[in-house]
Design a protein around this motif. Structure first.
Motif, PDB file in Angstrom:
ATOM      1  N   VAL A   4       0.844  -1.192   0.000  1.00 19.65           N
ATOM      2  CA  VAL A   4       0.000   0.000   0.000  1.00 19.65           C
ATOM      3  C   VAL A   4       0.881   1.245   0.000  1.00 19.65           C
ATOM      4  O   VAL A   4       1.833   1.354   0.784  1.00 19.65           O
ATOM      5  N   SER A   5       0.574   2.192  -0.874  1.00 20.98           N
ATOM      6  CA  SER A   5       1.304   3.460  -0.894  1.00 20.98           C
ATOM      7  C   SER A   5       0.393   4.585  -0.415  1.00 20.98           C
ATOM      8  O   SER A   5      -0.830   4.434  -0.333  1.00 20.98           O
ATOM      9  N   GLY A  28       4.576   4.587   8.207  1.00 22.53           N
ATOM     10  CA  GLY A  28       4.576   3.148   7.990  1.00 22.53           C
ATOM     11  C   GLY A  28       4.452   2.710   6.550  1.00 22.53           C
ATOM     12  O   GLY A  28       4.278   1.512   6.287  1.00 22.53           O
ATOM     13  N   PHE A  29       4.571   3.637   5.603  1.00 23.99           N
ATOM     14  CA  PHE A  29       4.501   3.303   4.187  1.00 23.99           C
ATOM     15  C   PHE A  29       5.925   3.201   3.628  1.00 23.99           C
ATOM     16  O   PHE A  29       6.821   3.925   4.049  1.00 23.99           O
ATOM     17  N   PRO A 282      -2.388  -0.499  -4.976  1.00 23.38           N
ATOM     18  CA  PRO A 282      -3.289   0.049  -3.959  1.00 23.38           C
ATOM     19  C   PRO A 282      -2.718   1.324  -3.341  1.00 23.38           C
ATOM     20  O   PRO A 282      -1.611   1.324  -2.816  1.00 23.38           O
ATOM     21  N   VAL A 283      -3.473   2.406  -3.421  1.00 24.48           N
ATOM     22  CA  VAL A 283      -3.012   3.710  -2.937  1.00 24.48           C
ATOM     23  C   VAL A 283      -4.043   4.269  -1.963  1.00 24.48           C
ATOM     24  O   VAL A 283      -5.227   4.348  -2.285  1.00 24.48           O
ATOM     25  N   MET A 284      -3.604   4.647  -0.776  1.00 27.99           N
ATOM     26  CA  MET A 284      -4.455   5.413   0.131  1.00 27.99           C
ATOM     27  C   MET A 284      -4.401   6.874  -0.291  1.00 27.99           C
ATOM     28  O   MET A 284      -3.337   7.495  -0.283  1.00 27.99           O
ATOM     29  N   GLU A 285      -5.545   7.419  -0.681  1.00 27.60           N
ATOM     30  CA  GLU A 285      -5.625   8.822  -1.109  1.00 27.60           C
ATOM     31  C   GLU A 285      -6.495   9.561  -0.099  1.00 27.60           C
ATOM     32  O   GLU A 285      -7.720   9.480  -0.131  1.00 27.60           O
ATOM     33  N   GLY A 298      -5.527   4.448   9.580  1.00 29.86           N
ATOM     34  CA  GLY A 298      -6.174   3.978   8.359  1.00 29.86           C
ATOM     35  C   GLY A 298      -5.336   2.957   7.627  1.00 29.86           C
ATOM     36  O   GLY A 298      -5.859   1.972   7.092  1.00 29.86           O
ATOM     37  N   ARG A 299      -4.016   3.193   7.587  1.00 28.92           N
ATOM     38  CA  ARG A 299      -3.130   2.196   6.956  1.00 28.92           C
ATOM     39  C   ARG A 299      -3.194   0.863   7.685  1.00 28.92           C
ATOM     40  O   ARG A 299      -3.300  -0.207   7.062  1.00 28.92           O
ATOM     41  N   GLN A 300      -3.138   0.911   8.994  1.00 27.17           N
ATOM     42  CA  GLN A 300      -3.178  -0.319   9.778  1.00 27.17           C
ATOM     43  C   GLN A 300      -4.501  -1.062   9.569  1.00 27.17           C
ATOM     44  O   GLN A 300      -4.518  -2.296   9.414  1.00 27.17           O
ATOM     45  N   TYR A 301      -5.597  -0.307   9.555  1.00 31.68           N
ATOM     46  CA  TYR A 301      -6.907  -0.917   9.317  1.00 31.68           C
ATOM     47  C   TYR A 301      -6.947  -1.582   7.944  1.00 31.68           C
ATOM     48  O   TYR A 301      -7.403  -2.725   7.796  1.00 31.68           O
ATOM     49  N   LEU A 302      -6.447  -0.872   6.945  1.00 35.65           N
ATOM     50  CA  LEU A 302      -6.479  -1.385   5.579  1.00 35.65           C
ATOM     51  C   LEU A 302      -5.601  -2.626   5.442  1.00 35.65           C
ATOM     52  O   LEU A 302      -6.003  -3.622   4.828  1.00 35.65           O
ATOM     53  N   GLU A 303      -4.407  -2.594   5.992  1.00 31.29           N
ATOM     54  CA  GLU A 303      -3.508  -3.737   5.873  1.00 31.29           C
ATOM     55  C   GLU A 303      -4.063  -4.959   6.591  1.00 31.29           C
ATOM     56  O   GLU A 303      -3.920  -6.099   6.084  1.00 31.29           O
TER      57      GLU A 303
END
Length: 311
Positions: A4-5, A28-29, A282-285, A298-303
């Motif tokens: 994820v970026s 964390g990215f 996959p990109v978090m925007e 949000g990153r942790q939730y998504l991963e």
């Protein structure tokens, strides 16, 4: 699991490129998307970080890397690249130039794809009428008068869209003629006057005549298409998962998107489940209104969600 970026859309204009790289890593990215941002990205600095394996670049959102500062002749240019079909040849050509520049930068930075906004109707009743409609949208069930108004706007769009569609196709053909083929994801869009709607994408691919053009899925935009175009948000991936280049992943609160995953009401699980086992970006925007802690959460939730889907 896919890496994820984080899109640089989260960063404001006060951030320098070294600061952006450091913050992306601190959150964390290990990768970023050169996205639409107030921050000026120094490609030389970013390239050095890529060479040193400090960060990788997953993708570039056209026309983010195109320099327009100090160019009064380009006043009115959309930095999101949404004027490929504009009747204003000055803005359309500048958008073509910017898209070419984005692809060339993507090659230099070893990015996997470029995100494309495929234009749309830029003026007139379908454009202005929907913006007015959206301002009055109650955020819940519409009354019959509003439903009829929305149908009328769609009818107006069908009457107006073809010249914009044709100019967009010709613009993207020119891009390929100038810089060659490179993976480009045509993004699902937010407004009904934008291109493409779900049934317009195959025709656009057909007229472009190149497999380098795929689909880029935006979670919030797909929900907007469900609300205002009667297109179930999963329909895009039911039809086009095999040509999906990447995804802008975020949550949505009402009609406000770009919230960190897990903070809104979107069914992220069902959408991500359709892409398990597929190779995509996959990109978090996320927009700049959200705190660093919210982005990290949000990153942790998504991963966690993506890992759970792969079990």
């Amino acid at each position: 699991m896919q890496q994820v970026s984080l899109s640089t859309a989260w960063f404001g204009k006060s951030w320098s490129t070294p600061e952006i790289i450091e913050e992306v890593r601190r959150l964390g990215f290990s990768a970023l998307e050169w996205g639409i941002s107030g921050a000026h990205i120094d490609e030389k600095v970013l390239a050095e970080a890529v060479r040193a394996d400090v960060i990788s670049v997953s993708s570039i959102h056209a026309i983010s890397g195109y320099e327009v500062f100090g160019r009064p002749d380009l006043n009115g240019l959309d930095p999101r690249g949404g004027q490929l079909g504009s009747p204003d040849d000055r803005l359309r050509q500048a958008t073509i130039d910017g898209t070419c520049a984005s692809i060339e930068a993507a090659r230099r930075l070893k990015a996997r794809a470029v995100v494309i906004h495929a234009g749309g109707i830029t003026e007139g009743p379908a454009h202005d009428g929907f913006l007015d409609f959206l301002r009055r949208y109650p955020g819940s069930d519409m009354n019959e008068a509003m439903k009829q108004e929305l149908q009328d706007l769609h009818q107006q769009r069908r009457q107006d869209v073809r010249p914009y569609f044709e100019r967009t196709v010709e613009s993207l053909r020119e891009v390929v003629r100038r810089v060659g083929e490179f993976p480009m994801g045509i993004e699902s869009r937010y407004h009904i006057y934008d291109l493409p709607l779900v049934d317009e994408l195959p025709q656009m691919w057909s007229e472009l005549g190149s497999r380098c053009f795929g689909y880029w899925h935006d979670f919030g935009h797909a929900r907007m298409q469900q609300l205002f175009c009667d297109t179930p948000e999963l329909r895009w991936l039911e039809l086009y998962a095999d040509r999906t280049v990447g995804m802008h992943i975020h949550d949505m609160i009402g009609v406000q998107d770009h919230a960190p995953p897990g903070q809104g009401k979107l069914d992220l699980r069902s959408t991500l489940a359709m892409m398990v086992g597929r190779n995509y970006v996959p990109v978090m925007e996320i927009n700049s209104a959200h705190s660093p802690e919210a982005v990290k959460s949000g990153r942790q939730y998504l991963e966690r969600l993506m890992e759970d889907l792969q079990k």
